[in-house]
Design an enzyme around this catalytic site. Structure first.
Site, PDB file in Angstrom:
ATOM      1  N   THR A   1       2.985  -1.596   2.492  1.00 14.02           N
ATOM      2  CA  THR A   1       3.349  -2.802   3.245  1.00 14.02           C
ATOM      3  C   THR A   1       4.752  -2.664   3.820  1.00 14.02           C
ATOM      4  OG1 THR A   1       1.964  -4.110   1.771  1.00 14.02           O
ATOM      5  CG2 THR A   1       3.547  -5.324   3.121  1.00 14.02           C
TER       6      THR A   1
ATOM      7  N   ASP B   1       0.843 -13.844  -6.783  1.00 13.41           N
ATOM      8  CA  ASP B   1      -0.437 -14.423  -7.160  1.00 13.41           C
ATOM      9  C   ASP B   1      -1.412 -13.394  -7.712  1.00 13.41           C
ATOM     10  OD1 ASP B   1      -0.914 -13.122  -4.580  1.00 13.41           O
ATOM     11  OD2 ASP B   1      -2.890 -14.031  -4.742  1.00 13.41           O
TER      12      ASP B   1
ATOM     13  N   ASP C   1       8.441  -9.734  -2.038  1.00 10.05           N
ATOM     14  CA  ASP C   1       8.281 -10.036  -3.452  1.00 10.05           C
ATOM     15  C   ASP C   1       8.170  -8.769  -4.294  1.00 10.05           C
ATOM     16  OD1 ASP C   1       5.841  -9.365  -2.328  1.00 10.05           O
ATOM     17  OD2 ASP C   1       4.698 -10.965  -3.287  1.00 10.05           O
ATOM     18  N   ILE C   2       7.318  -7.824  -3.840  1.00 13.60           N
ATOM     19  CA  ILE C   2       7.044  -6.673  -4.699  1.00 13.60           C
ATOM     20  C   ILE C   2       6.636  -5.468  -3.863  1.00 13.60           C
ATOM     21  CG2 ILE C   2       4.627  -7.427  -5.065  1.00 13.60           C
ATOM     22  CD1 ILE C   2       4.919  -6.303  -7.972  1.00 13.60           C
ATOM     23  N   VAL C   3       7.091  -4.301  -4.302  1.00 13.51           N
ATOM     24  CA  VAL C   3       6.639  -3.048  -3.693  1.00 13.51           C
ATOM     25  C   VAL C   3       5.802  -2.312  -4.725  1.00 13.51           C
ATOM     26  CG1 VAL C   3       7.354  -0.768  -2.897  1.00 13.51           C
ATOM     27  CG2 VAL C   3       8.462  -2.795  -1.991  1.00 13.51           C
ATOM     28  N   ASP C   4       4.570  -2.043  -4.327  1.00 14.45           N
ATOM     29  CA  ASP C   4       3.595  -1.393  -5.207  1.00 14.45           C
ATOM     30  C   ASP C   4       3.440   0.054  -4.704  1.00 14.45           C
ATOM     31  OD1 ASP C   4       1.414  -0.729  -6.737  1.00 14.45           O
ATOM     32  OD2 ASP C   4       0.190  -2.424  -6.197  1.00 14.45           O
TER      33      ASP C   4
HETATM   34  P1  IMP Z   1       1.998  -2.238  -1.399  1.00 11.91           P
HETATM   35  O1  IMP Z   1       1.684  -2.288   0.060  1.00 11.91           O
HETATM   36  O2  IMP Z   1       1.018  -1.412  -2.167  1.00 11.91           O
HETATM   37  O3  IMP Z   1       3.426  -1.872  -1.695  1.00 11.91           O
HETATM   38  O4  IMP Z   1       1.732  -3.679  -1.953  1.00 11.91           O
HETATM   39  C1  IMP Z   1       2.573  -4.693  -1.682  1.00 11.91           C
HETATM   40  C2  IMP Z   1       1.856  -6.024  -1.675  1.00 11.91           C
HETATM   41  O5  IMP Z   1       0.763  -6.077  -2.595  1.00 11.91           O
HETATM   42  C3  IMP Z   1       2.834  -7.073  -2.109  1.00 11.91           C
HETATM   43  O6  IMP Z   1       3.498  -7.605  -1.000  1.00 11.91           O
HETATM   44  C4  IMP Z   1       1.959  -8.067  -2.812  1.00 11.91           C
HETATM   45  O7  IMP Z   1       1.466  -8.989  -1.862  1.00 11.91           O
HETATM   46  C5  IMP Z   1       0.811  -7.263  -3.349  1.00 11.91           C
HETATM   47  N1  IMP Z   1       0.998  -6.892  -4.779  1.00 11.91           N
HETATM   48  C6  IMP Z   1       1.169  -5.650  -5.272  1.00 11.91           C
HETATM   49  N2  IMP Z   1       1.275  -5.668  -6.605  1.00 11.91           N
HETATM   50  C7  IMP Z   1       1.186  -6.973  -6.969  1.00 11.91           C
HETATM   51  C8  IMP Z   1       1.230  -7.642  -8.249  1.00 11.91           C
HETATM   52  O8  IMP Z   1       1.375  -7.057  -9.336  1.00 11.91           O
HETATM   53  N3  IMP Z   1       1.094  -8.998  -8.210  1.00 11.91           N
HETATM   54  C9  IMP Z   1       0.938  -9.696  -7.046  1.00 11.91           C
HETATM   55  N4  IMP Z   1       0.896  -9.110  -5.849  1.00 11.91           N
HETATM   56  C10 IMP Z   1       1.008  -7.760  -5.799  1.00 11.91           C
HETATM   57 MG    MG Z   2       4.277  -9.378  -0.486  1.00 15.05          MG
END
Ligand code: IMP
Ligand code: MG
Length: 179
Positions: free
Chosen positions: A110, A162, A103-106
């Site tokens: 992950t 969510d 869904d999203i890469v922050d």
């Molecule tokens: P990362 O590991 O920091 O890239 O975060 C990825 C995960 O954090 C995603 O798979 C989401 O589950 C969750 N996430 C990050 N940002 C958001 C957001 O703005 N809304 C909802 N979920 C988010």
């Molecule tokens: Mg996710």
């Protein structure tokens, strides 16, 4: 936290714009994998469920669908970086053409974890398809092969995403204030 979330968060990406972009991604993926015998889509639960449902139905190449579930340690709105595997695949991906659907890469933690977990299983190819990316927050050098949208550094909900488990079924991508 959830009581601060409005019932109808302001729109960041409207429904029709998501539909248009997911259609484009599906056409691109279908064309890139036209020569592959079969594509293995791996959805990352839970946020992927609507994106994967829409994308997979628009593809014109043979595909299989499997899921993994990943959870972040720490609070939902403040990912600590550490992730753990909650549910593994049911299928063996050795020799398969695999596309991770996120869904999203922050921060990218992950996706990096997923790549490092799946690569040793020796898929023929391993690529990534991500609906949203917060470019400003990226810490890891993760490759996104198919990207829907770059978005600002805001907490977004809807279309599967969510906030404290709320708003997943919102048809658009909305913004939630988290300050
Ligand atoms: P990362 O590991 O920091 O890239 O975060 C990825 C995960 O954090 C995603 O798979 C989401 O589950 C969750 N996430 C990050 N940002 C958001 C957001 O703005 N809304 C909802 N979920 C988010
Ligand atoms: Mg996710």
């Amino acid at each position: 936290m959830s009581e601060k979330i409005p019932a109808e968060p302001p729109v960041l990406i409207p429904e029709n714009e998501i539909r248009r972009r997911v259609g484009e991604l599906a056409r691109q993926v279908s064309s890139d994998y036209a020569a592959a015998k079969e594509l293995h889509l791996i959805g990352v639960l839970r946020g992927c469920f609507i994106f994967l449902a829409d994308l997979s139905r628009l593809l014109t190449v043979p595909r299989q669908i499997d899921f993994m579930a990943i959870a972040a340690y720490g609070k939902n709105s403040a990912p600590s970086g550490a992730v753990r595997l909650i549910m593994d695949l049911r299928t063996n991906i050795a020799g398969k053409h695999v596309l991770i659907v996120e869904d999203i890469v922050d921060t990218g933690n992950t996706l990096e974890y997923l790549m490092s977990t799946l690569l040793p299983r020796k898929p023929a190819t391993l690529k990534t398809c991500v609906l949203l990316r917060k470019r400003a927050r990226l810490e890891k050098d993760v490759k996104i092969d198919y990207l829907g949208f770059d978005i600002p550094d805001r907490w977004v909900v809807g279309y599967g995403l969510d906030c404290a488990d709320g708003h997943r079924a919102l048809p658009y991508i909305g913004v939630v204030k988290t300050d």
